[in-house]
Design a protein around this motif. Structure first.
Motif, PDB file in Angstrom:
ATOM      1  N   ILE A 140       0.848  -1.182   0.000  1.00  0.00           N
ATOM      2  CA  ILE A 140       0.000   0.000   0.000  1.00  0.00           C
ATOM      3  C   ILE A 140       0.888   1.237   0.000  1.00  0.00           C
ATOM      4  O   ILE A 140       1.867   1.322   0.732  1.00  0.00           O
ATOM      5  CB  ILE A 140      -0.974   0.021   1.202  1.00  0.00           C
ATOM      6  CG1 ILE A 140      -1.858   1.268   1.139  1.00  0.00           C
ATOM      7  CG2 ILE A 140      -0.231  -0.058   2.531  1.00  0.00           C
ATOM      8  CD1 ILE A 140      -3.033   1.231   2.094  1.00  0.00           C
ATOM      9  N   ALA A 141       0.546   2.191  -0.843  1.00  0.00           N
ATOM     10  CA  ALA A 141       1.364   3.395  -1.014  1.00  0.00           C
ATOM     11  C   ALA A 141       0.716   4.608  -0.367  1.00  0.00           C
ATOM     12  O   ALA A 141      -0.511   4.721  -0.302  1.00  0.00           O
ATOM     13  CB  ALA A 141       1.599   3.662  -2.497  1.00  0.00           C
ATOM     14  N   PHE A 142       1.567   5.505   0.095  1.00  0.00           N
ATOM     15  CA  PHE A 142       1.153   6.825   0.569  1.00  0.00           C
ATOM     16  C   PHE A 142       2.409   7.670   0.682  1.00  0.00           C
ATOM     17  O   PHE A 142       3.530   7.153   0.673  1.00  0.00           O
ATOM     18  CB  PHE A 142       0.428   6.750   1.925  1.00  0.00           C
ATOM     19  CG  PHE A 142       1.144   5.954   2.968  1.00  0.00           C
ATOM     20  CD1 PHE A 142       2.155   6.505   3.736  1.00  0.00           C
ATOM     21  CD2 PHE A 142       0.812   4.614   3.187  1.00  0.00           C
ATOM     22  CE1 PHE A 142       2.814   5.775   4.709  1.00  0.00           C
ATOM     23  CE2 PHE A 142       1.469   3.863   4.155  1.00  0.00           C
ATOM     24  CZ  PHE A 142       2.480   4.446   4.915  1.00  0.00           C
ATOM     25  N   VAL A 169       4.792   1.409   0.940  1.00  0.00           N
ATOM     26  CA  VAL A 169       5.588   1.951  -0.162  1.00  0.00           C
ATOM     27  C   VAL A 169       5.425   3.466  -0.112  1.00  0.00           C
ATOM     28  O   VAL A 169       4.333   3.992  -0.324  1.00  0.00           O
ATOM     29  CB  VAL A 169       5.125   1.411  -1.526  1.00  0.00           C
ATOM     30  CG1 VAL A 169       6.013   1.956  -2.637  1.00  0.00           C
ATOM     31  CG2 VAL A 169       5.144  -0.115  -1.536  1.00  0.00           C
ATOM     32  N   TYR A 170       6.500   4.168   0.205  1.00  0.00           N
ATOM     33  CA  TYR A 170       6.446   5.619   0.345  1.00  0.00           C
ATOM     34  C   TYR A 170       6.671   6.279  -1.010  1.00  0.00           C
ATOM     35  O   TYR A 170       7.771   6.244  -1.557  1.00  0.00           O
ATOM     36  CB  TYR A 170       7.501   6.103   1.333  1.00  0.00           C
ATOM     37  CG  TYR A 170       7.395   5.471   2.708  1.00  0.00           C
ATOM     38  CD1 TYR A 170       6.190   5.470   3.409  1.00  0.00           C
ATOM     39  CD2 TYR A 170       8.503   4.884   3.305  1.00  0.00           C
ATOM     40  CE1 TYR A 170       6.084   4.896   4.657  1.00  0.00           C
ATOM     41  CE2 TYR A 170       8.418   4.311   4.568  1.00  0.00           C
ATOM     42  CZ  TYR A 170       7.208   4.319   5.239  1.00  0.00           C
ATOM     43  OH  TYR A 170       7.113   3.749   6.484  1.00  0.00           O
ATOM     44  N   ASP A 175       4.251   9.674  -8.496  1.00  0.00           N
ATOM     45  CA  ASP A 175       4.856   8.344  -8.591  1.00  0.00           C
ATOM     46  C   ASP A 175       3.876   7.264  -8.152  1.00  0.00           C
ATOM     47  O   ASP A 175       3.839   6.166  -8.726  1.00  0.00           O
ATOM     48  CB  ASP A 175       6.120   8.278  -7.730  1.00  0.00           C
ATOM     49  CG  ASP A 175       7.253   9.118  -8.288  1.00  0.00           C
ATOM     50  OD1 ASP A 175       7.210   9.447  -9.489  1.00  0.00           O
ATOM     51  OD2 ASP A 175       8.173   9.462  -7.517  1.00  0.00           O
ATOM     52  N   ALA A 176       3.075   7.562  -7.131  1.00  0.00           N
ATOM     53  CA  ALA A 176       2.093   6.583  -6.663  1.00  0.00           C
ATOM     54  C   ALA A 176       1.031   6.327  -7.725  1.00  0.00           C
ATOM     55  O   ALA A 176       0.592   5.185  -7.912  1.00  0.00           O
ATOM     56  CB  ALA A 176       1.446   7.074  -5.374  1.00  0.00           C
ATOM     57  N   ARG A 177       0.618   7.370  -8.418  1.00  0.00           N
ATOM     58  CA  ARG A 177      -0.382   7.201  -9.482  1.00  0.00           C
ATOM     59  C   ARG A 177       0.155   6.282 -10.577  1.00  0.00           C
ATOM     60  O   ARG A 177      -0.549   5.366 -11.039  1.00  0.00           O
ATOM     61  CB  ARG A 177      -0.746   8.571 -10.054  1.00  0.00           C
ATOM     62  CG  ARG A 177      -1.664   8.547 -11.283  1.00  0.00           C
ATOM     63  CD  ARG A 177      -3.048   7.999 -10.986  1.00  0.00           C
ATOM     64  NE  ARG A 177      -3.861   8.030 -12.170  1.00  0.00           N
ATOM     65  CZ  ARG A 177      -4.648   9.055 -12.528  1.00  0.00           C
ATOM     66  NH1 ARG A 177      -4.707  10.140 -11.768  1.00  0.00           N
ATOM     67  NH2 ARG A 177      -5.364   9.001 -13.619  1.00  0.00           N
ATOM     68  N   ALA A 178       1.400   6.494 -10.967  1.00  0.00           N
ATOM     69  CA  ALA A 178       1.999   5.639 -11.998  1.00  0.00           C
ATOM     70  C   ALA A 178       2.117   4.203 -11.509  1.00  0.00           C
ATOM     71  O   ALA A 178       1.812   3.256 -12.250  1.00  0.00           O
ATOM     72  CB  ALA A 178       3.369   6.181 -12.393  1.00  0.00           C
ATOM     73  N   ALA A 179       2.540   4.018 -10.266  1.00  0.00           N
ATOM     74  CA  ALA A 179       2.680   2.676  -9.706  1.00  0.00           C
ATOM     75  C   ALA A 179       1.324   1.989  -9.591  1.00  0.00           C
ATOM     76  O   ALA A 179       1.200   0.776  -9.820  1.00  0.00           O
ATOM     77  CB  ALA A 179       3.353   2.753  -8.346  1.00  0.00           C
ATOM     78  N   PHE A 180       0.307   2.760  -9.249  1.00  0.00           N
ATOM     79  CA  PHE A 180      -1.047   2.220  -9.126  1.00  0.00           C
ATOM     80  C   PHE A 180      -1.556   1.733 -10.473  1.00  0.00           C
ATOM     81  O   PHE A 180      -2.097   0.615 -10.600  1.00  0.00           O
ATOM     82  CB  PHE A 180      -1.972   3.296  -8.558  1.00  0.00           C
ATOM     83  CG  PHE A 180      -3.377   2.832  -8.262  1.00  0.00           C
ATOM     84  CD1 PHE A 180      -3.663   2.179  -7.077  1.00  0.00           C
ATOM     85  CD2 PHE A 180      -4.409   3.065  -9.166  1.00  0.00           C
ATOM     86  CE1 PHE A 180      -4.952   1.744  -6.787  1.00  0.00           C
ATOM     87  CE2 PHE A 180      -5.698   2.651  -8.887  1.00  0.00           C
ATOM     88  CZ  PHE A 180      -5.969   1.989  -7.693  1.00  0.00           C
TER      89      PHE A 180
END
Length: 321
Positions: A140-142, A169-170, A175-180
């Protein structure tokens, strides 16, 4: 006419009287040469900046208004700590980190309404994850140090899921949008308007909103202790203008969404989805209920070793009345 278009100075004074503003409360106070305001996408200060109304009000006191935009709360806290910013809006996590760390001069000066639906933990449309309990063994990212940080910790605690069973996942928001989208993470804690944008663009599903936590979460307005003590009238004027404009904006969501789309570059459909669930507004001073909820968040941060020492939230509050 949009409620946030620039009225004449006479009309604006009439509004102040109508809303019951005590203009004399500002008259005898000392004023700063400038007020530096930090903003993030999704907080009501964005619309206030675009309207130009604050500059008009502060000009009567010889105060320049300067705006600085931040991606999330932690960098804004650092800017307040270094004196580059005087006041800004953040979630619950950044001021806790500041108080426990190297920015003890950062204080709470006001709070926003209880967070309900403007922050969510989302998963891809075809994910098998249906609830927080299903995050065991998942990523889980934030953004580290953001509101999402303690949101996730509290969600896991409420669900009885050990932190050690989930991989954090920090990532910053882009970057989180791309990883999602690429499937590199299984879930993401994200605020509006990015939350609404991801829903509309990817069909993401929400497994929990921040209002479903066992303890209420709030947004806060923070500033430097020195500025808050020297210029409380400037902060009161900022918050009074902001609160009244916000009430008008939320009463006209279609017009406000169009205005924000034009002024921020974020699509109209995104603002149209996000606005009804944004908890805009500002109140001061902090109430006992708000302090208790924030202390719960601070204690959680200490238990989970997000901060190195326990803090007393009340020690970092300045009453600007």
């Amino acid at each position: 006419m949009l409620p946030f278009r620039r009225p004449s100075w006479r009309a604006f004074l009439a509004c102040l009287v109508c809303f019951g503003f005590q203009s004399l409360a500002y008259a005898d106070a000392s004023w700063p040469a400038a007020i530096n305001i930090g903003i993030q996408k999704g907080d009501p200060l964005v619309a206030l900046r675009a309207s130009g109304e604050l500059e008009k009000v502060f000009s009567a006191h010889g105060v320049a208004v300067r705006w600085k935009e931040f991606v999330y709360g932690a960098p804004l806290v650092e800017a307040i700590n270094t004196g580059d910013v005087d006041v800004g809006a953040v979630g619950s996590t950044p001021p806790i980190l500041a108080q426990a760390g190297a920015a003890p001069g950062v204080v709470y000066v006001a709070f926003a309404p209880k967070l309900q639906k403007s922050y969510g933990i989302i998963v891809p449309a075809r994910s098998t994850i249906q609830r927080v309990e299903d995050l065991r063994g998942r990523k889980i990212a934030f953004a580290k140090g953001s509101q999402g940080h303690l949101f996730v910790l509290k969600a896991l605690a409420d669900a009885g899921v050990p932190v050690t069973s989930v991989q954090f996942v920090y990532l910053n928001y882009s970057d989180a949008r791309a990883a999602f989208e690429r499937g590199f993470i299984d879930a993401w804690a994200v605020p509006d308007p990015r939350y609404a944008d991801t829903e509309l663009s990817t069909g993401a599903r929400t497994i929990l909103t921040i209002g479903q936590l066992s303890v209420a979460q709030y947004g806060f307005y923070i500033g430097s202790r020195d500025f808050a003590r020297r210029y409380p009238a400037a902060l009161r004027l900022l918050f009074d203008v902001l609160d009244k404009q916000t009430a008008s904006e939320l009463a006209h969501p279609a017009q406000t969404a169009e205005f924000l789309a034009q002024s921020t570059g974020v699509r109209l459909d995104v603002w149209s989805r996000a606005l009804p669930r944004l908890e805009w507004g500002v109140h001061y001073p902090l109430t006992d209920e708000v302090v208790k909820a924030q202390q719960d968040a601070a204690d959680l941060a200490y238990r989970e070793r997000v901060i190195p020492r326990r803090v007393e939230v009340r020690d970092a509050i300045v009453d600007i009345r």
